[in-house]
Design a protein around this motif. Structure first.
Motif, PDB file in Angstrom:
ATOM      1  N   VAL A 225      38.386  51.789  63.835  1.00  0.00           N
ATOM      2  CA  VAL A 225      37.720  51.778  62.555  1.00  0.00           C
ATOM      3  C   VAL A 225      37.861  50.248  62.117  1.00  0.00           C
ATOM      4  O   VAL A 225      38.761  49.596  62.200  1.00  0.00           O
ATOM      5  N   ARG A 226      36.639  49.755  62.158  1.00  0.00           N
ATOM      6  CA  ARG A 226      36.570  48.190  61.870  1.00  0.00           C
ATOM      7  C   ARG A 226      36.982  47.800  60.180  1.00  0.00           C
ATOM      8  O   ARG A 226      36.558  48.408  59.431  1.00  0.00           O
ATOM      9  N   GLY A 227      37.858  46.789  60.281  1.00  0.00           N
ATOM     10  CA  GLY A 227      38.160  46.250  59.185  1.00  0.00           C
ATOM     11  C   GLY A 227      37.938  44.946  59.115  1.00  0.00           C
ATOM     12  O   GLY A 227      37.859  44.114  59.913  1.00  0.00           O
ATOM     13  N   GLN A 228      36.879  44.714  57.761  1.00  0.00           N
ATOM     14  CA  GLN A 228      36.340  43.229  57.635  1.00  0.00           C
ATOM     15  C   GLN A 228      37.246  42.774  56.648  1.00  0.00           C
ATOM     16  O   GLN A 228      37.466  43.379  55.731  1.00  0.00           O
ATOM     17  N   ILE A 229      37.653  41.447  56.689  1.00  0.00           N
ATOM     18  CA  ILE A 229      38.639  40.699  55.501  1.00  0.00           C
ATOM     19  C   ILE A 229      38.192  39.333  55.681  1.00  0.00           C
ATOM     20  O   ILE A 229      37.395  38.780  56.506  1.00  0.00           O
ATOM     21  N   ALA A 230      38.286  38.650  54.472  1.00  0.00           N
ATOM     22  CA  ALA A 230      38.102  37.380  54.246  1.00  0.00           C
ATOM     23  C   ALA A 230      39.266  36.342  53.321  1.00  0.00           C
ATOM     24  O   ALA A 230      40.188  37.283  53.289  1.00  0.00           O
ATOM     25  N   ALA A 231      39.143  35.330  53.329  1.00  0.00           N
ATOM     26  CA  ALA A 231      39.988  34.608  52.502  1.00  0.00           C
ATOM     27  C   ALA A 231      39.412  33.376  52.064  1.00  0.00           C
ATOM     28  O   ALA A 231      38.272  32.674  52.278  1.00  0.00           O
ATOM     29  N   VAL A 232      39.820  33.078  50.818  1.00  0.00           N
ATOM     30  CA  VAL A 232      39.402  31.859  49.845  1.00  0.00           C
ATOM     31  C   VAL A 232      40.490  31.077  49.643  1.00  0.00           C
ATOM     32  O   VAL A 232      41.705  31.471  49.687  1.00  0.00           O
ATOM     33  N   SER A 233      40.200  29.987  49.198  1.00  0.00           N
ATOM     34  CA  SER A 233      41.217  28.989  48.746  1.00  0.00           C
ATOM     35  C   SER A 233      41.870  29.361  47.305  1.00  0.00           C
ATOM     36  O   SER A 233      41.115  29.724  46.580  1.00  0.00           O
ATOM     37  N   SER A 234      43.162  29.232  47.573  1.00  0.00           N
ATOM     38  CA  SER A 234      43.960  29.278  45.991  1.00  0.00           C
ATOM     39  C   SER A 234      44.058  28.024  45.170  1.00  0.00           C
ATOM     40  O   SER A 234      44.665  28.263  44.079  1.00  0.00           O
ATOM     41  N   VAL A 235      43.331  26.989  45.775  1.00  0.00           N
ATOM     42  CA  VAL A 235      43.120  25.907  44.875  1.00  0.00           C
ATOM     43  C   VAL A 235      42.532  26.238  43.582  1.00  0.00           C
ATOM     44  O   VAL A 235      41.589  26.401  43.455  1.00  0.00           O
ATOM     45  N   GLY A 236      43.378  25.819  42.356  1.00  0.00           N
ATOM     46  CA  GLY A 236      42.938  25.938  41.037  1.00  0.00           C
ATOM     47  C   GLY A 236      43.057  27.608  40.608  1.00  0.00           C
ATOM     48  O   GLY A 236      42.350  27.870  39.728  1.00  0.00           O
ATOM     49  N   ILE A 237      43.463  28.307  41.434  1.00  0.00           N
ATOM     50  CA  ILE A 237      43.385  29.848  41.174  1.00  0.00           C
ATOM     51  C   ILE A 237      44.933  30.383  41.676  1.00  0.00           C
ATOM     52  O   ILE A 237      44.957  30.796  42.574  1.00  0.00           O
ATOM     53  N   PRO A 238      45.798  30.130  40.440  1.00  0.00           N
ATOM     54  CA  PRO A 238      47.217  30.334  40.881  1.00  0.00           C
ATOM     55  C   PRO A 238      47.800  31.838  40.715  1.00  0.00           C
ATOM     56  O   PRO A 238      48.295  32.278  40.036  1.00  0.00           O
TER      57      PRO A 238
END
Length: 377
Positions: A225-238
């Motif tokens: 079962v494919r899992g797609q996942i992502a990441a964003v920067s936490s700069v300014g989003i604590p």
């Protein structure tokens, strides 16, 4: 010739190899690709059995037992590698955004409290105190203060290093072409790098486990079962806290990322990220934290999770064959279940302790009158 041969270099295989080596056994690991390149990488490193499992029983017990092992296990790995695996057991929120979701969540809270688990029901200002960035549309949440997450990439690197220091022989880019056997006993594998022999072979090849066992005529259903996942920067989003919702999750990491996800796609053995999958991930999490609209996108990736027909892992001896065991089918809980899987599988291989594995034995998928060995041995 090793005492043990582990086929598969994901989180489960490496954890088991490390545990067996700690007990003084000689261990070899073969991996067809990169270390942790499939389900282990398609993960946010969640350590959340109370969120993942929907009722009391053996699977939740396994998850809670594994969670209890994590602090000491992580400490040992960090000592071996002089590195940080970024273990965080600071709690998580499972959030409802409307009355219907709240009713479902309340039922879960009820059985968890009745079972004696340490969870809290939060509403209104209590939610904002735990996570100020949470949307004010949230109506309620279960707060589990002792669950959390780990950096799965750092954990994988630590396990590879620890295995090397313990003398485990590691072969990456090594494809198994055959499970070698004689007189009803598996004696190792033949590979693109040549034959490798061992007293006991353990299949930990994730979504490929079913294919591997078919080499010796055993049919046990494991599907990718494919899992797609992502990441964003936490700069300014604590963001402080892990947030689970019905349409996604957010996991703030100490390395400056917020990992978000994830899809569950029936796509065979394709692991590529799709535009539809990425859109689903991003749209699924933004209702929970409005500040994400301004987040800098970093990356997206995919991997194949090994799923079983009943949702439980496969742990223990492969029926009909001596010297062959299976540790797989953990679906999206391989990171969580890795230390307890390693411990109980090592107890089986080293000491013959089978009873703790009884709810998860592979034999449950074989009919009593079905021959488990279908080939000429």
């Amino acid at each position: 010739m090793s005492n043990c041969l582990v086929v598969g270099g994901g989180i489960i295989g490496l954890s088991l190899a490390y545990e067996l080596a700690r007990r003084g056994l000689s261990v070899t690991v073969v991996e067809q690709g990169e270390w942790g390149g499939q389900a282990s990488s398609a993960a946010a490193g969640m350590l959340a059995p109370l969120k993942e499992f929907s009722s009391t029983g053996p699977l939740l017990d396994l998850g809670m037992d594994s969670l209890a092992l994590y602090p000491q296990w992580a400490k040992e790995l960090e000592a071996y590698t002089a590195g940080d695996v970024q273990l965080s057991l600071d709690g998580l929120l499972t959030v409802a955004l409307n009355e219907r979701e709240e009713e479902t969540l309340k039922a879960k809270y009820k059985w968890q409290r009745e079972a004696g688990y340490d969870v809290q029901w939060l509403m209104g200002k209590e939610l904002q105190e735990v996570e100020p960035l949470l949307t004010n549309l949230a109506t309620a949440a279960i707060y589990s203060s002792k669950e959390g997450h780990i950096n799965n990439r750092m954990l994988l690197r630590a396990l590879v290093t620890a295995c090397q220091q313990m003398g485990v022989v590691l072969h990456a880019g090594c494809v198994v072409s055959r499970l070698a056997h004689t007189a009803g006993r598996v004696v190792g594998v033949d590979t693109t790098s040549g034959p490798i022999r061992a007293d006991h072979t353990i299949v930990c090849s994730g979504a490929w486990a079913g294919i591997m066992l078919e080499m010796v005529g055993v049919s046990i259903p494991v599907r990718p079962v494919r899992g797609q996942i992502a990441a964003v920067s936490s700069v300014g989003i604590p963001l402080r806290t892990v947030i689970f919702g019905t349409s996604g999750y957010l996991t703030p990491k100490k390395d400056g990322r917020i990992v978000i996800g994830a899809t569950e796609d029936e796509s065979g053995f394709q692991r590529e990220v799709t535009l539809a999958g990425l859109a689903s991930i991003l749209q699924g999490v933004m209702p929970y934290v409005p500040a994400l609209h301004a987040a800098t996108f970093l990356e997206a990736w995919g991997g194949l999770r090994p799923a079983t027909a009943d949702g439980k892992p496969l742990l223990g001896e492969v029926p009909g064959w001596d010297g062959l065991s299976l540790a797989g089918g953990h679906f999206r809980n391989g990171i969580l279940l890795s230390p307890i899987t390693a411990k109980r599988m090592a107890d089986w291989i080293e000491k013959g302790q089978k009873e703790p594995l009884s709810p998860f034995l592979p034999e449950r998928f074989l009919n009593a009158d079905e021959p488990s060995r279908l080939i000429n041995r």
